[in-house]
Design a protein around this motif. Structure first.
Motif, short mmCIF file in Angstrom:
data_model
loop_
_atom_site.label_atom_id
_atom_site.label_comp_id
_atom_site.label_asym_id
_atom_site.label_seq_id
_atom_site.Cartn_x
_atom_site.Cartn_y
_atom_site.Cartn_z
N MET A 150 0.82 -1.22 0.00
CA MET A 150 0.00 0.00 0.00
C MET A 150 0.85 1.27 0.00
SD MET A 150 -3.08 -0.73 -0.45
CE MET A 150 -3.67 0.95 -0.23
N ALA A 151 2.13 1.14 0.32
CA ALA A 151 3.04 2.30 0.24
C ALA A 151 3.55 2.50 -1.19
CB ALA A 151 4.21 2.12 1.20
N LYS A 152 3.11 1.65 -2.10
CA LYS A 152 3.50 1.69 -3.53
C LYS A 152 5.02 1.62 -3.70
CE LYS A 152 1.66 3.66 -7.78
NZ LYS A 152 0.86 2.47 -8.09
N PRO A 153 5.65 0.57 -3.16
CA PRO A 153 7.11 0.49 -3.25
C PRO A 153 7.59 0.12 -4.66
CG PRO A 153 6.25 -1.53 -2.32
CD PRO A 153 5.08 -0.61 -2.51
N ILE A 173 2.34 -18.11 -0.83
CA ILE A 173 3.05 -16.85 -0.59
C ILE A 173 4.13 -16.63 -1.65
CG2 ILE A 173 4.67 -15.68 1.01
CD1 ILE A 173 1.82 -15.50 2.06
N PHE A 174 4.84 -17.69 -2.01
CA PHE A 174 5.91 -17.54 -3.01
C PHE A 174 5.35 -17.28 -4.41
CE2 PHE A 174 8.77 -18.44 0.28
CZ PHE A 174 10.04 -18.16 -0.17
N ARG A 175 4.20 -17.88 -4.71
CA ARG A 175 3.55 -17.59 -5.99
C ARG A 175 3.17 -16.11 -6.05
NH1 ARG A 175 -1.42 -17.01 -6.83
NH2 ARG A 175 -2.15 -18.19 -5.02
N ILE A 176 2.69 -15.59 -4.92
CA ILE A 176 2.28 -14.18 -4.86
C ILE A 176 3.50 -13.25 -4.98
CG2 ILE A 176 1.23 -12.40 -3.39
CD1 ILE A 176 -0.67 -14.70 -2.40
N ILE A 177 4.63 -13.66 -4.39
CA ILE A 177 5.86 -12.86 -4.52
C ILE A 177 6.23 -12.73 -6.00
CG2 ILE A 177 8.36 -12.78 -4.04
CD1 ILE A 177 7.69 -14.22 -1.34
N GLU A 178 6.10 -13.84 -6.73
CA GLU A 178 6.39 -13.80 -8.17
C GLU A 178 5.41 -12.87 -8.90
OE1 GLU A 178 8.27 -17.68 -9.93
OE2 GLU A 178 6.61 -18.29 -8.63
N GLU A 179 4.14 -12.92 -8.51
CA GLU A 179 3.13 -12.05 -9.14
C GLU A 179 3.45 -10.58 -8.87
OE1 GLU A 179 -1.00 -13.02 -8.33
OE2 GLU A 179 -0.54 -15.16 -8.44
N ILE A 180 3.83 -10.28 -7.63
CA ILE A 180 4.17 -8.90 -7.26
C ILE A 180 5.34 -8.41 -8.12
CG2 ILE A 180 5.21 -7.49 -5.40
CD1 ILE A 180 3.58 -9.29 -3.41
N VAL A 182 6.22 -9.55 -11.13
CA VAL A 182 5.79 -9.42 -12.53
C VAL A 182 5.08 -8.09 -12.76
CG1 VAL A 182 4.18 -10.36 -14.25
CG2 VAL A 182 5.73 -11.89 -13.05
N THR A 183 4.38 -7.59 -11.74
CA THR A 183 3.66 -6.31 -11.90
C THR A 183 4.60 -5.11 -11.78
OG1 THR A 183 3.08 -6.21 -9.54
CG2 THR A 183 1.50 -7.26 -11.00
N GLY A 184 5.91 -5.35 -11.59
CA GLY A 184 6.85 -4.23 -11.65
C GLY A 184 7.58 -3.88 -10.37
N THR A 185 7.38 -4.68 -9.31
CA THR A 185 8.07 -4.39 -8.05
C THR A 185 9.32 -5.27 -7.93
OG1 THR A 185 5.93 -3.92 -7.03
CG2 THR A 185 7.78 -4.22 -5.53
N THR A 186 10.45 -4.63 -7.69
CA THR A 186 11.71 -5.35 -7.47
C THR A 186 11.69 -5.92 -6.05
OG1 THR A 186 12.76 -3.77 -8.96
CG2 THR A 186 14.23 -5.08 -7.59
N VAL A 187 12.26 -7.10 -5.85
CA VAL A 187 12.17 -7.78 -4.56
C VAL A 187 13.55 -8.20 -4.05
CG1 VAL A 187 11.22 -9.80 -3.33
CG2 VAL A 187 9.84 -8.68 -5.10
N LEU A 188 13.81 -7.89 -2.77
CA LEU A 188 14.97 -8.45 -2.06
C LEU A 188 14.41 -9.35 -0.97
CD1 LEU A 188 17.97 -8.75 -1.39
CD2 LEU A 188 17.84 -6.65 -0.05
N LEU A 189 14.71 -10.64 -1.09
CA LEU A 189 14.08 -11.66 -0.26
C LEU A 189 15.10 -12.33 0.65
CD1 LEU A 189 11.73 -13.80 0.26
CD2 LEU A 189 12.59 -14.99 -1.76
#
Length: 235
Positions: A150-153, A173-180, A182-189
């Motif tokens: 919701m902070a639009k990171p 949860i991991f499937r959703i991380i991939e979806e996030i 794909v929509t343009g958010t970079t992830v450090l896990l």
């Protein structure tokens, strides 16, 4: 997108991070693996401004952020989902999500992002009026991730999202991380389940006692004998 250069962090006299350097490119999923106490969570807290480095610098999208306050770093586009979820237990699911957008003024954008969070986590819509403290562990993890979104990171820091969850929920949860992503958010896990983390990551760093000891693309590290023996159950 993010450059961490020679970071040294102390807890009192304990030298927790000893010259850590890493880079994250826009659009990637990068994972940090390593044993408990290796310094992974400390690194995320330092990037998000909860801890200040004694030495070194962190640059996000060309701007130095190492000395910035945590709320300024959120404004600049980095959200942190901490280990243990840390939802506001006495507030409803809806109120927790609204708090995630606290620094935003774009009402239309907030509404759109709320819809996006419900699409990613339909369970949250079902539990909207429920107190966050009464949710299951998996639902709290979904809420913590939704609140961060919701902070639009542009960069999302995730600390141990699978901790304490049933295997089926971990997959979700991991499937959703991939979806996030794909929509343009970079992830450090940061993740204890190295097999799972490497299966969705582009690149990975291995930490031991406050230092990066190995790095490479996820496939390379998955097939590395050293990584297999230490983190992937030796197989």
């Amino acid at each position: 997108m993010l450059k961490v250069e020679d970071i040294h962090v102390y807890y009192g006299n304990i030298h927790a991070l000893k010259g850590v350097s890493l880079e994250i490119n826009e659009g990637e999923i990068v994972t940090l693996i390593g044993a408990n106490g290796a310094g992974k969570s400390t690194l995320l807290k330092t990037i998000s401004g909860l801890l200040k480095p004694k030495q070194g610098q962190i640059v996000f999208e060309g701007k130095a952020i190492s000395a910035k306050a945590a709320q300024t770093i959120v404004k600049q586009g980095i959200s942190h989902v901490p280990e243990g979820r840390r939802v506001f237990a006495n507030m409803t699911v809806g109120e927790n999500l609204e708090l995630g957008a606290f620094l935003r003024k774009d009402k239309k954008g907030i509404k759109q992002d709320m819809e996006m969070v419900y699409d990613l986590f339909p369970r949250l819509l079902e539990r909207l009026k429920q107190q966050a403290g009464t949710l299951s562990g998996g639902e709290q993890q979904m809420l913590a991730m939704g609140r961060a979104l919701m902070a639009k990171p542009r960069l999302l820091l995730l600390d141990e999202p699978s901790m304490g969850l049933a295997p089926l929920l971990v997959k979700t949860i991991f499937r959703i991380i991939e979806e996030i992503n794909v929509t343009g958010t970079t992830v450090l896990l940061v993740e204890q389940n190295a097999n799972l983390a490497l299966s969705i990551a582009d690149r990975a760093y291995v930490m031991e006692t406050g230092r990066i000891v190995l790095s490479g693309n996820a496939e390379e590290l998955t097939s590395s004998e050293k990584v297999k023996m230490a983190y992937l159950g030796g197989s």
